[in-house]
Design a protein around this motif. Structure first.
Motif, mmCIF file in Angstrom:
data_model
loop_
_atom_site.group_PDB
_atom_site.id
_atom_site.type_symbol
_atom_site.label_atom_id
_atom_site.label_comp_id
_atom_site.label_asym_id
_atom_site.label_seq_id
_atom_site.Cartn_x
_atom_site.Cartn_y
_atom_site.Cartn_z
ATOM 1 N N UNK A 183 -12.399 1.761 4.294
ATOM 2 C CA UNK A 183 -11.392 0.937 3.624
ATOM 3 C C UNK A 183 -10.822 1.692 2.425
ATOM 4 N N UNK A 184 -11.696 2.272 1.625
ATOM 5 C CA UNK A 184 -11.258 3.008 0.431
ATOM 6 C C UNK A 184 -10.320 4.159 0.812
ATOM 7 N N UNK B 112 -6.067 4.711 0.141
ATOM 8 C CA UNK B 112 -5.531 5.862 -0.583
ATOM 9 C C UNK B 112 -4.685 6.764 0.316
ATOM 10 N N UNK B 113 -4.374 6.303 1.502
ATOM 11 C CA UNK B 113 -3.506 7.045 2.421
ATOM 12 C C UNK B 113 -2.368 6.132 2.852
ATOM 13 N N UNK C 58 0.562 2.008 6.367
ATOM 14 C CA UNK C 58 1.772 1.545 5.699
ATOM 15 C C UNK C 58 1.747 0.046 5.399
ATOM 16 N N UNK C 59 2.277 -0.320 4.235
ATOM 17 C CA UNK C 59 2.462 -1.724 3.862
ATOM 18 C C UNK C 59 3.896 -2.186 4.077
ATOM 19 N N UNK C 60 4.789 -1.250 4.366
ATOM 20 C CA UNK C 60 6.202 -1.589 4.447
ATOM 21 C C UNK C 60 6.553 -2.550 5.562
ATOM 22 N N UNK D 108 -5.677 2.331 -4.783
ATOM 23 C CA UNK D 108 -4.537 3.185 -4.504
ATOM 24 C C UNK D 108 -3.265 2.615 -5.089
ATOM 25 N N UNK D 109 -2.134 2.946 -4.483
ATOM 26 C CA UNK D 109 -0.853 2.533 -5.066
ATOM 27 C C UNK D 109 -0.652 1.024 -4.990
#
Length: 393
Positions: free
Chosen positions: A52-53, A57-58, A63-65, A340-341
């Protein structure tokens, strides 16, 4: 997506039984492998901490888009939010709301939060017995945060229902999601109305966004999503963490005694609460390219369910993961706020509330007595509906 050789499971993370008692199903998924195919939802479940971590971080691969829900309708509706976006657009919209949430900006509110926390605890001590959810955990998220956003008194009665519906509809389109879709429609219409000039208090976080749109610095079409980004994540997640903290400290009196002896442990105790009883159970991602996840092949176009709450109890990473330990040195490494982001933009605000309230309790309260909590059935939030509580001084 799956073949005969693919590790599969009929575990349903969205059954009422698994929602109310999730930790054995999570353990079973972790034991099967780094990614487990859930045929019912056509999704890979990723339940181990390191996987998960690393995935969080990738963001180029995961993608979340295309949204973080498990249904297309809500993924489409979430477009434009910080949660459902990728760089460079994500960096742009996150930058629009990040200003008031930086550590420096939040420090300006610390004294006010501490004063309000002292007043709340003193009131609850005088009251004696109370509901730890409604009378303690709800208070800051439903009053202080909307005040900062500039929200008027009208409409606040909808906040908790909106937040609950938002997290229900992020799951698969099951009965809970379907029941809350109309409420979500009304919510977005209401927020769009509040995004009009003059509706939010001048000088507030929300009014500053509206003014920026009026000046041409923000696309006005983004305003409802940006205001929603301030409002919705600050409600149920923080309420969950605060009520869970009260419950865990009440059922682990030795840990409460440790905090009373050393109040500097408060921040770590809040992290340990979020680790052990993660408010957000999971979010999904779309795999953009073929990927090897710890030896498991994930083809491009797959959707994966990142089980934050499972990762935070993974015995492959944590020592004695089922134990609540306010001195745990690596408690801050939890993924309960994401990572991450897409790490929760409002987590600093949640910590500010949690630290103020737990510090106020430590100064005044000798023992926290709690009864049996009643857990809510929600697709994505781990939260109580009631928690009988008595404070002993």
């Amino acid at each position: 997506m799956a073949t005969a050789a693919t590790p599969q499971s009929d575990i349903d993370p969205y059954s009422e039984e698994a929602i109310l008692s999730p930790y054995e199903p999570y353990r079973a998924l972790r034991d099967i492998g780094p990614a487990v195919w859930l045929e019912q939802y056509q999704v890979w479940a990723v339940a181990r901490y390191r996987d998960v971590y690393d995935a969080l971080h990738d963001h180029e691969t995961f993608s979340s888009g295309s949204g973080v829900a498990l249904n297309d309708a809500i993924n489409e509706r979430m477009r434009g939010t910080t949660l459902a976006s990728d760089p460079p657009y994500h960096d742009h919209v996150r930058g629009l709301i990040n200003g008031p949430l930086t550590p420096k900006a939040l420090r300006a509110h610390r004294e006010d939060f501490e004063r309000l926390a002292d007043e709340l605890v003193e009131r609850l001590v005088r009251q004696g017995s109370f509901d730890g959810v409604a009378d303690f955990a709800h208070v800051f998220p439903t009053s202080v945060v909307p005040d900062l956003l500039g929200w008027p008194a009208e409409g606040r009665e909808h906040f908790l229902d909106w937040a609950s519906a938002a997290f229900n509809t992020i799951g698969p389109m099951n009965e809970r999601s379907l029941a809350d879709v109309p409420l979500m429609k009304g919510m977005w219409e209401y927020i769009a109305e509040m995004a009009r000039p003059g509706r939010l208090r001048e000088g507030s976080w929300g009014a500053d966004l509206v003014a920026a749109a009026d000046a041409g610095r923000i696309d006005p079409k983004l305003l409802p999503s940006l205001i929603g980004d301030y409002l919705l994540p600050s409600l149920d997640t923080t309420i969950s963490a605060l009520s869970s903290a009260l419950w865990l400290l009440g059922t682990n009196p030795d840990q409460w005694d440790a905090i009373r002896r050393d109040p500097s442990l408060v921040n770590n105790a809040f992290n340990e609460t979020v680790r052990l009883e993660s408010p957000i159970r999971a979010f999904s991602r779309l795999v953009t390219r073929d990927h090897d996840l710890s030896g498991r092949f994930l083809p491009a176009g797959s959707r994966v369910l990142m089980l934050y709450a499972s990762a935070n109890r993974d015995e492959r990473y944590w020592d004695n993961p089922e134990v609540f330990d306010v001195t745990r040195a690596d408690a801050r490494n939890h993924v309960g706020f994401g990572h991450g982001i897409h790490g929760c933009v409002g987590q600093g605000l949640a910590r500010l509330q949690g630290n103020a309230l737990l510090t106020a309790l430590a100064k005044r309260v000798r023992r926290i007595e709690v009864g049996r909590p009643v857990w809510r059935v929600n697709n994505h939030i781990r939260a109580m509906s009631t928690l009988p509580t008595t404070l002993h001084v």
